[in-house]
Design a protein around this motif. Structure first.
Motif, PDB file in Angstrom:
ATOM      1  N   CYS A 236     -11.093 -13.393  12.418  1.00 29.96           N
ATOM      2  CA  CYS A 236     -10.221 -12.299  12.866  1.00 29.96           C
ATOM      3  C   CYS A 236      -8.754 -12.727  12.844  1.00 29.96           C
ATOM      4  O   CYS A 236      -7.870 -11.958  12.454  1.00 29.96           O
ATOM      5  CB  CYS A 236     -10.608 -11.859  14.279  1.00 29.96           C
ATOM      6  SG  CYS A 236     -12.024 -10.730  14.363  1.00 29.96           S
ATOM      7  N   ALA A 237      -8.489 -13.959  13.288  1.00 27.73           N
ATOM      8  CA  ALA A 237      -7.114 -14.462  13.307  1.00 27.73           C
ATOM      9  C   ALA A 237      -6.543 -14.538  11.892  1.00 27.73           C
ATOM     10  O   ALA A 237      -5.392 -14.166  11.639  1.00 27.73           O
ATOM     11  CB  ALA A 237      -7.069 -15.834  13.974  1.00 27.73           C
ATOM     12  N   LYS A 238      -7.363 -14.998  10.942  1.00 20.83           N
ATOM     13  CA  LYS A 238      -6.905 -15.111   9.556  1.00 20.83           C
ATOM     14  C   LYS A 238      -6.758 -13.736   8.911  1.00 20.83           C
ATOM     15  O   LYS A 238      -5.832 -13.504   8.130  1.00 20.83           O
ATOM     16  CB  LYS A 238      -7.873 -15.983   8.762  1.00 20.83           C
ATOM     17  CG  LYS A 238      -7.862 -17.426   9.228  1.00 20.83           C
ATOM     18  CD  LYS A 238      -8.766 -18.302   8.398  1.00 20.83           C
ATOM     19  CE  LYS A 238      -8.664 -19.755   8.847  1.00 20.83           C
ATOM     20  NZ  LYS A 238      -9.516 -20.653   8.045  1.00 20.83           N
ATOM     21  N   LEU A 239      -7.658 -12.826   9.253  1.00 23.45           N
ATOM     22  CA  LEU A 239      -7.564 -11.463   8.729  1.00 23.45           C
ATOM     23  C   LEU A 239      -6.306 -10.781   9.254  1.00 23.45           C
ATOM     24  O   LEU A 239      -5.656 -10.008   8.543  1.00 23.45           O
ATOM     25  CB  LEU A 239      -8.811 -10.662   9.115  1.00 23.45           C
ATOM     26  CG  LEU A 239      -8.877  -9.207   8.665  1.00 23.45           C
ATOM     27  CD1 LEU A 239      -8.716  -9.098   7.153  1.00 23.45           C
ATOM     28  CD2 LEU A 239     -10.194  -8.577   9.111  1.00 23.45           C
ATOM     29  N   GLY A 240      -5.947 -11.075  10.499  1.00 18.00           N
ATOM     30  CA  GLY A 240      -4.728 -10.507  11.081  1.00 18.00           C
ATOM     31  C   GLY A 240      -3.486 -10.895  10.295  1.00 18.00           C
ATOM     32  O   GLY A 240      -2.564 -10.084  10.115  1.00 18.00           O
ATOM     33  N   LYS A 241      -3.439 -12.127   9.809  1.00 14.72           N
ATOM     34  CA  LYS A 241      -2.290 -12.581   9.011  1.00 14.72           C
ATOM     35  C   LYS A 241      -2.208 -11.807   7.695  1.00 14.72           C
ATOM     36  O   LYS A 241      -1.120 -11.460   7.232  1.00 14.72           O
ATOM     37  CB  LYS A 241      -2.404 -14.074   8.742  1.00 14.72           C
ATOM     38  CG  LYS A 241      -2.274 -14.939   9.990  1.00 14.72           C
ATOM     39  CD  LYS A 241      -2.419 -16.417   9.662  1.00 14.72           C
ATOM     40  CE  LYS A 241      -2.296 -17.275  10.919  1.00 14.72           C
ATOM     41  NZ  LYS A 241      -2.460 -18.724  10.631  1.00 14.72           N
ATOM     42  N   ILE A 242      -3.369 -11.526   7.098  1.00 10.26           N
ATOM     43  CA  ILE A 242      -3.397 -10.755   5.850  1.00 10.26           C
ATOM     44  C   ILE A 242      -2.897  -9.340   6.101  1.00 10.26           C
ATOM     45  O   ILE A 242      -2.135  -8.779   5.300  1.00 10.26           O
ATOM     46  CB  ILE A 242      -4.829 -10.727   5.274  1.00 10.26           C
ATOM     47  CG1 ILE A 242      -5.287 -12.136   4.908  1.00 10.26           C
ATOM     48  CG2 ILE A 242      -4.904  -9.810   4.056  1.00 10.26           C
ATOM     49  CD1 ILE A 242      -6.747 -12.233   4.497  1.00 10.26           C
ATOM     50  N   MET A 243      -3.296  -8.750   7.231  1.00  9.89           N
ATOM     51  CA  MET A 243      -2.871  -7.395   7.573  1.00  9.89           C
ATOM     52  C   MET A 243      -1.366  -7.333   7.814  1.00  9.89           C
ATOM     53  O   MET A 243      -0.696  -6.398   7.369  1.00  9.89           O
ATOM     54  CB  MET A 243      -3.640  -6.905   8.798  1.00  9.89           C
ATOM     55  CG  MET A 243      -5.130  -6.730   8.558  1.00  9.89           C
ATOM     56  SD  MET A 243      -6.053  -6.426  10.081  1.00  9.89           S
ATOM     57  CE  MET A 243      -5.395  -4.832  10.562  1.00  9.89           C
ATOM     58  N   ARG A 244      -0.831  -8.317   8.509  1.00 10.58           N
ATOM     59  CA  ARG A 244       0.615  -8.341   8.764  1.00 10.58           C
ATOM     60  C   ARG A 244       1.392  -8.488   7.461  1.00 10.58           C
ATOM     61  O   ARG A 244       2.448  -7.875   7.284  1.00 10.58           O
ATOM     62  CB  ARG A 244       0.954  -9.489   9.718  1.00 10.58           C
ATOM     63  CG  ARG A 244       0.428  -9.272  11.125  1.00 10.58           C
ATOM     64  CD  ARG A 244       0.850 -10.406  12.059  1.00 10.58           C
ATOM     65  NE  ARG A 244       0.191 -10.282  13.336  1.00 10.58           N
ATOM     66  CZ  ARG A 244       0.565  -9.452  14.296  1.00 10.58           C
ATOM     67  NH1 ARG A 244       1.625  -8.672  14.111  1.00 10.58           N
ATOM     68  NH2 ARG A 244      -0.093  -9.394  15.447  1.00 10.58           N
ATOM     69  N   SER A 245       0.855  -9.291   6.564  1.00  7.77           N
ATOM     70  CA  SER A 245       1.498  -9.462   5.255  1.00  7.77           C
ATOM     71  C   SER A 245       1.510  -8.145   4.493  1.00  7.77           C
ATOM     72  O   SER A 245       2.521  -7.786   3.850  1.00  7.77           O
ATOM     73  CB  SER A 245       0.758 -10.532   4.463  1.00  7.77           C
ATOM     74  OG  SER A 245       1.304 -10.664   3.169  1.00  7.77           O
ATOM     75  N   CYS A 246       0.409  -7.387   4.576  1.00  7.51           N
ATOM     76  CA  CYS A 246       0.327  -6.088   3.914  1.00  7.51           C
ATOM     77  C   CYS A 246       1.354  -5.115   4.489  1.00  7.51           C
ATOM     78  O   CYS A 246       2.025  -4.394   3.744  1.00  7.51           O
ATOM     79  CB  CYS A 246      -1.082  -5.516   4.059  1.00  7.51           C
ATOM     80  SG  CYS A 246      -1.306  -3.852   3.408  1.00  7.51           S
ATOM     81  N   LEU A 247       1.500  -5.111   5.809  1.00  6.35           N
ATOM     82  CA  LEU A 247       2.466  -4.220   6.462  1.00  6.35           C
ATOM     83  C   LEU A 247       3.902  -4.586   6.114  1.00  6.35           C
ATOM     84  O   LEU A 247       4.747  -3.712   5.917  1.00  6.35           O
ATOM     85  CB  LEU A 247       2.262  -4.252   7.977  1.00  6.35           C
ATOM     86  CG  LEU A 247       0.975  -3.613   8.505  1.00  6.35           C
ATOM     87  CD1 LEU A 247       0.788  -3.929   9.976  1.00  6.35           C
ATOM     88  CD2 LEU A 247       1.007  -2.102   8.289  1.00  6.35           C
ATOM     89  N   LYS A 248       4.181  -5.879   6.010  1.00  9.82           N
ATOM     90  CA  LYS A 248       5.528  -6.313   5.648  1.00  9.82           C
ATOM     91  C   LYS A 248       5.870  -5.893   4.223  1.00  9.82           C
ATOM     92  O   LYS A 248       6.996  -5.480   3.931  1.00  9.82           O
ATOM     93  CB  LYS A 248       5.638  -7.830   5.779  1.00  9.82           C
ATOM     94  CG  LYS A 248       5.674  -8.328   7.225  1.00  9.82           C
ATOM     95  CD  LYS A 248       5.769  -9.840   7.293  1.00  9.82           C
ATOM     96  CE  LYS A 248       5.773 -10.325   8.727  1.00  9.82           C
ATOM     97  NZ  LYS A 248       5.818 -11.813   8.803  1.00  9.82           N
ATOM     98  N   GLU A 249       4.898  -5.986   3.324  1.00  8.95           N
ATOM     99  CA  GLU A 249       5.129  -5.620   1.933  1.00  8.95           C
ATOM    100  C   GLU A 249       5.354  -4.125   1.772  1.00  8.95           C
ATOM    101  O   GLU A 249       6.066  -3.690   0.870  1.00  8.95           O
ATOM    102  CB  GLU A 249       3.947  -6.068   1.071  1.00  8.95           C
ATOM    103  CG  GLU A 249       3.827  -7.570   0.906  1.00  8.95           C
ATOM    104  CD  GLU A 249       2.627  -7.964   0.077  1.00  8.95           C
ATOM    105  OE1 GLU A 249       1.966  -7.057  -0.478  1.00  8.95           O
ATOM    106  OE2 GLU A 249       2.340  -9.171  -0.029  1.00  8.95           O
ATOM    107  N   SER A 250       4.738  -3.337   2.646  1.00 12.28           N
ATOM    108  CA  SER A 250       4.854  -1.884   2.533  1.00 12.28           C
ATOM    109  C   SER A 250       6.059  -1.327   3.284  1.00 12.28           C
ATOM    110  O   SER A 250       6.373  -0.146   3.189  1.00 12.28           O
ATOM    111  CB  SER A 250       3.585  -1.213   3.044  1.00 12.28           C
ATOM    112  OG  SER A 250       3.386  -1.479   4.427  1.00 12.28           O
ATOM    113  N   ALA A 251       6.719  -2.179   4.070  1.00  7.31           N
ATOM    114  CA  ALA A 251       7.860  -1.731   4.877  1.00  7.31           C
ATOM    115  C   ALA A 251       9.055  -1.366   3.975  1.00  7.31           C
ATOM    116  O   ALA A 251       9.257  -1.975   2.938  1.00  7.31           O
ATOM    117  CB  ALA A 251       8.244  -2.808   5.888  1.00  7.31           C
TER     118      ALA A 251
END
Length: 251
Positions: A236-251
């Motif tokens: 879950c912790a590692k998946l959270g980092k992937i999700m944050r990266s996705c949100l940053k790229e879409s910002a």
């Protein structure tokens, strides 16, 4: 909003530190490798994208192997039902499957239960007081069911809520494991779920290290349930980092 994502799927398999690296075979006499080539502690690559539905306040698409989900978020908007003033907002969740999501028509699980479980998983992470007397509607559609559907739905819904600008205490990630024989396998496929002896789904807010939902079925020893929880939380912790990266790229 134009959808944006990483060019290649990212992996979030948990660390094996502290676990046995030599695993006993599930099928007697063979060193078992899963149908998709993964080992028992390997998660499927995660492909995430936001802004998939232009008409929605926020949306996300998630693809974990053959499990494909799209989630749309609408609101906050005034509730259609007459209700007394409330200092907190309301969350509605609906999960549905396409007719072609499973190999055989009609094999999709009971969506009412999934909708309720999704609501419980998300509710603890949303700052409901930030939109009083209004409602946020979350619609999840499973395009293809390939196993571990609920964790993928929950993860995708969290991404869609963040894309919609809904205030969250933290993003929500979810991972499941299955107990098959003497082994614990993470992120199980549909075929693996069919012959599992037990299952566990953990949904958490990784930055806060808080669990918003935990579902356990079957019989587990104390040792096994501790190992399963650690595997889920690490993933879950590692998946959270992937999700944050996705949100940053879409910002």
């Amino acid at each position: 909003m134009a959808g944006k994502s990483s060019s290649t799927p990212a992996t979030y398999s948990p660390s094996l530190t502290g676990y046995k690296k030599e695993r006993p075979p599930i099928i007697t006499g063979s060193d078992w490798v899963r149908a998709d080539g993964r080992r028992i502690h390997d998660c499927r690559p995660a492909y995430l994208r936001t802004g998939s539905v232009i008409s929605a306040s926020g949306s996300a698409y998630a693809e974990f192997g053959n499990t494909k989900v799209i989630v749309s978020v609408f609101g906050p908007r005034e509730s259609k039902k007459a209700m007394m003033y409330s200092d907190t907002g309301r969350l509605n969740c609906n999960v549905s499957y396409t007719t072609f999501s499973t190999p055989v028509r009609g094999q999709a699980p009971e969506t009412k239960d999934l909708s309720s479980m999704l609501h419980k998983a998300l509710e603890g992470a949303i700052i409901l007081k930030s939109f009083p007397k209004t409602t946020v509607d979350v619609f999840a559609l499973v395009l293809e069911s390939g196993g571990s559907d609920l964790p993928v739905i929950t993860t995708c819904a969290s991404l869609a809520l963040a894309d919609a600008g809904i205030m969250l205490y933290d993003i929500i990630t979810s991972v499941s494991v299955s107990c098959v024989g003497k082994n614990i396998i993470i992120d199980p496929l549909s075929e693996e779920e069919n012959y599992q002896d037990g299952s566990m789904v953990i949904t958490c807010m990784p930055s806060r290290n808080e669990v918003t939902q935990m579902t356990v079925t079957g019989e587990w020893s104390t040792t096994k349930i501790h190992e399963a929880m650690q595997l889920c939380l690490d993933a879950c912790a590692k998946l959270g980092k992937i999700m944050r990266s996705c949100l940053k790229e879409s910002a």
